[in-house]
Design a protein around this motif. Structure first.
Motif, PDB file in Angstrom:
ATOM      1  N   GLN A  87       0.823  -1.210   0.000  1.00  0.00           N
ATOM      2  CA  GLN A  87       0.000   0.000   0.000  1.00  0.00           C
ATOM      3  C   GLN A  87       0.859   1.263   0.000  1.00  0.00           C
ATOM      4  N   VAL A  88       1.959   1.218   0.742  1.00  0.00           N
ATOM      5  CA  VAL A  88       2.828   2.407   0.824  1.00  0.00           C
ATOM      6  C   VAL A  88       3.464   2.663  -0.544  1.00  0.00           C
ATOM      7  N   VAL A  89       3.957   1.606  -1.177  1.00  0.00           N
ATOM      8  CA  VAL A  89       4.589   1.759  -2.490  1.00  0.00           C
ATOM      9  C   VAL A  89       3.573   2.313  -3.500  1.00  0.00           C
ATOM     10  N   LYS A  90       2.363   1.764  -3.458  1.00  0.00           N
ATOM     11  CA  LYS A  90       1.342   2.225  -4.416  1.00  0.00           C
ATOM     12  C   LYS A  90       0.968   3.688  -4.176  1.00  0.00           C
ATOM     13  N   THR A  91       0.863   4.063  -2.924  1.00  0.00           N
ATOM     14  CA  THR A  91       0.507   5.463  -2.643  1.00  0.00           C
ATOM     15  C   THR A  91       1.635   6.397  -3.098  1.00  0.00           C
ATOM     16  N   LEU A  92       2.872   5.963  -2.879  1.00  0.00           N
ATOM     17  CA  LEU A  92       3.998   6.799  -3.330  1.00  0.00           C
ATOM     18  C   LEU A  92       3.943   6.990  -4.844  1.00  0.00           C
ATOM     19  N   MET A  93       3.564   5.936  -5.566  1.00  0.00           N
ATOM     20  CA  MET A  93       3.453   6.055  -7.032  1.00  0.00           C
ATOM     21  C   MET A  93       2.409   7.113  -7.413  1.00  0.00           C
ATOM     22  N   GLU A  94       1.285   7.077  -6.713  1.00  0.00           N
ATOM     23  CA  GLU A  94       0.226   8.061  -7.006  1.00  0.00           C
ATOM     24  C   GLU A  94       0.693   9.472  -6.707  1.00  0.00           C
ATOM     25  N   VAL A  95       1.367   9.618  -5.572  1.00  0.00           N
ATOM     26  CA  VAL A  95       1.851  10.953  -5.197  1.00  0.00           C
ATOM     27  C   VAL A  95       2.872  11.425  -6.241  1.00  0.00           C
ATOM     28  N   ALA A  96       3.735  10.506  -6.667  1.00  0.00           N
ATOM     29  CA  ALA A  96       4.744  10.865  -7.674  1.00  0.00           C
ATOM     30  C   ALA A  96       4.064  11.362  -8.955  1.00  0.00           C
ATOM     31  N   LYS A  97       2.973  10.697  -9.340  1.00  0.00           N
ATOM     32  CA  LYS A  97       2.264  11.120 -10.564  1.00  0.00           C
ATOM     33  C   LYS A  97       1.726  12.545 -10.410  1.00  0.00           C
ATOM     34  N   ARG A  98       1.197  12.857  -9.229  1.00  0.00           N
ATOM     35  CA  ARG A  98       0.688  14.228  -8.995  1.00  0.00           C
ATOM     36  C   ARG A  98       1.827  15.240  -9.060  1.00  0.00           C
ATOM     37  N   VAL A  99       2.964  14.863  -8.501  1.00  0.00           N
ATOM     38  CA  VAL A  99       4.106  15.799  -8.509  1.00  0.00           C
ATOM     39  C   VAL A  99       4.550  16.038  -9.955  1.00  0.00           C
ATOM     40  N   ALA A 100       4.552  14.970 -10.761  1.00  0.00           N
ATOM     41  CA  ALA A 100       4.980  15.101 -12.161  1.00  0.00           C
ATOM     42  C   ALA A 100       4.080  16.100 -12.898  1.00  0.00           C
ATOM     43  N   ALA A 108      -7.234  12.331  -1.640  1.00  0.00           N
ATOM     44  CA  ALA A 108      -6.278  12.582  -0.548  1.00  0.00           C
ATOM     45  C   ALA A 108      -5.421  11.337  -0.430  1.00  0.00           C
ATOM     46  N   PHE A 109      -4.236  11.492   0.188  1.00  0.00           N
ATOM     47  CA  PHE A 109      -3.347  10.334   0.299  1.00  0.00           C
ATOM     48  C   PHE A 109      -2.791  10.252   1.719  1.00  0.00           C
ATOM     49  N   LEU A 110      -2.739   9.015   2.224  1.00  0.00           N
ATOM     50  CA  LEU A 110      -2.136   8.810   3.548  1.00  0.00           C
ATOM     51  C   LEU A 110      -0.932   7.897   3.409  1.00  0.00           C
ATOM     52  N   ILE A 111       0.187   8.372   3.867  1.00  0.00           N
ATOM     53  CA  ILE A 111       1.378   7.522   3.865  1.00  0.00           C
ATOM     54  C   ILE A 111       1.767   7.348   5.328  1.00  0.00           C
ATOM     55  N   ASN A 112       1.372   6.218   5.912  1.00  0.00           N
ATOM     56  CA  ASN A 112       1.602   6.096   7.353  1.00  0.00           C
ATOM     57  C   ASN A 112       2.075   4.712   7.780  1.00  0.00           C
ATOM     58  N   PRO A 113       3.238   4.297   7.267  1.00  0.00           N
ATOM     59  CA  PRO A 113       3.787   3.032   7.737  1.00  0.00           C
ATOM     60  C   PRO A 113       4.324   3.182   9.164  1.00  0.00           C
ATOM     61  N   GLU A 171      11.622  11.661  -0.757  1.00  0.00           N
ATOM     62  CA  GLU A 171      12.636  11.663  -1.815  1.00  0.00           C
ATOM     63  C   GLU A 171      12.346  10.600  -2.871  1.00  0.00           C
ATOM     64  N   VAL A 172      11.837   9.457  -2.430  1.00  0.00           N
ATOM     65  CA  VAL A 172      11.498   8.413  -3.404  1.00  0.00           C
ATOM     66  C   VAL A 172      10.385   8.918  -4.329  1.00  0.00           C
ATOM     67  N   TYR A 219       5.985   0.314 -10.001  1.00  0.00           N
ATOM     68  CA  TYR A 219       6.002  -0.283  -8.669  1.00  0.00           C
ATOM     69  C   TYR A 219       7.427  -0.714  -8.306  1.00  0.00           C
ATOM     70  N   ASN A 220       8.044  -1.431  -9.220  1.00  0.00           N
ATOM     71  CA  ASN A 220       9.392  -1.933  -8.922  1.00  0.00           C
ATOM     72  C   ASN A 220      10.416  -0.817  -8.801  1.00  0.00           C
ATOM     73  N   GLY A 221      10.238   0.206  -9.631  1.00  0.00           N
ATOM     74  CA  GLY A 221      11.156   1.351  -9.561  1.00  0.00           C
ATOM     75  C   GLY A 221      11.114   1.979  -8.162  1.00  0.00           C
ATOM     76  N   VAL A 222       9.901   2.197  -7.671  1.00  0.00           N
ATOM     77  CA  VAL A 222       9.738   2.815  -6.345  1.00  0.00           C
ATOM     78  C   VAL A 222      10.295   1.882  -5.266  1.00  0.00           C
ATOM     79  N   LEU A 223       9.974   0.603  -5.378  1.00  0.00           N
ATOM     80  CA  LEU A 223      10.429  -0.363  -4.373  1.00  0.00           C
ATOM     81  C   LEU A 223      11.964  -0.442  -4.344  1.00  0.00           C
ATOM     82  N   GLU A 224      12.552  -0.497  -5.524  1.00  0.00           N
ATOM     83  CA  GLU A 224      14.017  -0.600  -5.603  1.00  0.00           C
ATOM     84  C   GLU A 224      14.678   0.625  -4.981  1.00  0.00           C
ATOM     85  N   HIS A 225      14.076   1.772  -5.242  1.00  0.00           N
ATOM     86  CA  HIS A 225      14.619   3.023  -4.691  1.00  0.00           C
ATOM     87  C   HIS A 225      14.583   3.002  -3.155  1.00  0.00           C
ATOM     88  N   MET A 226      13.480   2.478  -2.628  1.00  0.00           N
ATOM     89  CA  MET A 226      13.376   2.375  -1.162  1.00  0.00           C
ATOM     90  C   MET A 226      14.474   1.455  -0.635  1.00  0.00           C
TER      91      MET A 226
END
Ligand code: S6P
Length: 590
Positions: free
Chosen positions: A73-86, A224-229, A253-254, A271-278
């Motif tokens: 879930q965290v990786v997927k949310t980061l992907m969504e946030v990244a798309k908004r930033v782009a 809205a997005f929650l990133i709360n691991p 940063e990821v 997904y893998n790009g974000v995961l690998e970066h983490m």
């Protein structure tokens, strides 16, 4: 090595996850079973404990209630946030990304926004990142805990930063999901969805608070997005500057790196790009802690300086210097330290810092942060009891570092260095040899040679690595000074609601007295009276915390009162004779 068992099993590492471990406390406030005896540990054991605590950040999900850093879930949310930033990067006139937080969370918002704006400038692109820190720019360098409680102030500052923007990605950072300043901003964003998309970053499971609940509802439709691991309890209970700060840096940063790569080098957000970066950040921990002996030497030196009431100075270059400034500024609220105990300086001063409000030197001596200030104000009185730490990475800085090392060396041999170097960089090694000869200890962190694309990522890893080292130095040194009881900071400042509640809970835990008595003792210590008036007892927490700003040793005093039933004066004089709190109360503790 009292109390430290090196055969820590998975069960100790994961004990905090069990449903019956300190069930009334959120993860960010729990005490970490790994560090229960940190107050009795040697410098080496302290570093080892911190390593284990940090490794908890990357533990995998284990079927408990907690999401983890690498959870799906965290990786997927980061992907969504990244798309908004782009999307925002492509429209810098009308849109922006705003990060906001209190204390360390605001300082990291500043660090991250500076780094990514710089990356945009290097590509001749307009800046899109802004930061907000509760209490304004002075809070970047000093403790300003009260504004954390003020939601209106949060909204006002957000409106100001976003004036004229049509699309705003707002990232509210609150490690404990507890800062009203940030909650107010998130609430405002939800009231104006046509402009704002709110993102909440924190490290507790979403709780029942109304703002978080409403965000969870909106998250279902990606409004809205929650990133709360969860990253596990802090090494010093509640000290979210440590893992909370590190995880904030990693997550944002990821997401931003993925957005930049998608926009400027056509690398899709996967997904893998974000995961690998983490996972690259996970390796940062290994690279850093493979230098346990070097870190231990620094903790020992800094601890010795603080123990004899002398000072620790971080002299840094580039963004690593900023991590020094941040680490130093946190010692005041975390350990009740004086600003002179641990101080940071940055080459280039405010020009390099490039903060919103520009130079803050007029605010007082603690805001003098340039190397020139160190040379004028500190160097003349430097003794061999002070510890000086050089922090740098770029080979370009080596000449300047060498010059500074020679100046310091004329006054004290107690000079140390932390530096980062690429594997096989022989030119840097030669210059480094000269600097090494001047230093009592050198901590060399070696990184794989970078390709062009990995350059920025590696720089951010070097920053994280520096953060881990400095957090270890300042935490370890204060532990060695006797500032910690078990893994609690007793002498905490009670200057906002979170800290007031933490203080009351701590008194309950340490005295085993009922909550009511603990709060009464706390108030007596805040108002410095033996008998509380009705006016005092009927005031709200904000009034208490405002008053507490001018009181010292509040919690230790309250604890002595609870344990002994002495008068305030008796308790005060006892603490004067024995200023190390752990020793002052030891005779009544189990
Ligand atoms: C914690 C640090 C504090 C916090 C601040 C914000 O080590 O001293 O200044 O950063 O209280 O906390 P949070 O939970 O909202 O990120």
């Amino acid at each position: 090595m009292a109390g430290l068992d090196w055969t820590y099993g998975v069960s100790t590492l994961r004990q905090w996850e069990s449903a019956d471990y300190e069930p009334s406390l959120p993860v960010s406030e729990k005490s970490n079973p790994l560090t229960r005896d940190i107050d009795q540990a040697s410098a080496y054991s302290i570093v080892k404990m911190l390593q284990l605590c940090d490794s908890q950040m990357f533990q995998e999900e284990a079927g408990t209630a907690y999401q983890r850093l690498l959870s799906d879930q965290v990786v997927k949310t980061l992907m969504e946030v990244a798309k908004r930033v782009a999307v925002i990067i492509k429209d810098p006139q009308e849109s922006c990304v705003v990060m906001s937080g209190c204390g360390t969370s605001g300082r990291l918002a500043f660090l991250i926004s500076s780094g990514f704006n710089k990356a945009l400038s290097q590509l001749n692109q307009s800046k899109v990142y802004s930061y907000i820190i509760a209490g304004g720019d002075r809070a970047l360098l000093s403790s300003q805990e009260a504004p954390e409680d003020d939601p209106r102030l949060g909204v006002l500052s957000l409106k100001k930063v976003c004036e004229g923007k049509k699309r705003v990605l707002f990232i509210g950072i609150s490690c404990g999901l507890s800062a009203p300043f940030v909650a107010g901003q998130l609430d405002f964003c939800m009231q104006h969805p046509e402009v704002y998309t709110p993102v909440l970053v924190g490290f507790n499971p979403a709780h029942q608070a109304s703002v978080v609940q409403r965000m969870q509802e909106l998250a279902k439709s990606q409004k809205a997005f929650l990133i709360n691991p969860a990253v596990g309890p802090e090494a010093i209970s509640g000290s979210s500057r440590m893992k909370g700060g590190s995880a904030t840096k990693i997550l944002l940063e990821v997401a931003f790196s993925a957005a930049h790569a998608a926009t400027f080098s056509n690398t899709p957000i996967t997904y893998n790009g974000v995961l690998e970066h983490m996972k690259a950040y996970e390796r940062t921990l290994d690279v850093t802690y493979s230098q346990t002996d070097g870190i231990t030497a620094l903790v020992e030196a800094a601890g010795q300086s603080l123990r004899c009431s002398r000072h620790v100075y971080y002299l840094g270059w580039g963004s690593l210097a900023l991590l020094g400034l941040i680490d130093a500024s946190e010692c005041t609220p975390t350990f009740g330290a004086d600003y002179e105990d641990v101080r940071g300086f940055i080459s280039g001063g405010y020009r390099e810092l490039n903060n919103n409000d520009g130079p803050l030197t007029s605010l007082g001596p603690k805001f003098s942060i340039a190397h020139e200030d160190f040379l004028h104000l500190i160097l003349p009185c430097l003794t061999d009891k002070d510890t000086v730490l050089l922090i740098y990475t770029h080979p370009d800085d080596a000449t300047e570092v060498g010059n500074m090392a020679r100046r310091v060396r004329e006054k004290t041999p107690n000079l140390h260095a932390v530096h980062h170097q690429a594997d096989g960089d022989t030119a840097a090694s030669l210059q480094q040899d000269d600097i090494k000869k001047l230093c009592l200890s050198t901590l060399k962190i070696t990184w794989p040679r970078e390709t062009l694309a990995s350059g920025t990522l590696q720089h951010m890893q070097r920053e994280l690595s520096t953060k881990l080292v400095l957090n270890a130095v300042s935490t370890g040194a204060h532990v060695l000074k006797g500032k910690i009881y078990q893994n609690h900071m007793i002498d905490l400042q009670v200057t906002n609601t979170k800290l007031y509640r933490r203080a009351t809970r701590l008194l309950q835990k340490l005295s085993a007295c009922p909550e009511e008595n603990c709060e009464e003792a706390l108030l007596k210590a805040i108002y410095r009276v033996d008998m509380l008036t009705v006016e005092m007892t009927s005031s709200d927490i904000t009034t208490h915390t405002c008053f507490a700003r001018n009181s010292t040793k509040v919690v230790p005093l309250a604890l002595v009162i609870l344990l002994t039933s002495w008068s305030l004066m008796e308790a005060e004089s006892h603490l004067k004779q024995q200023p190390i709190v752990r020793e002052a109360v030891a005779q009544w503790m189990w």
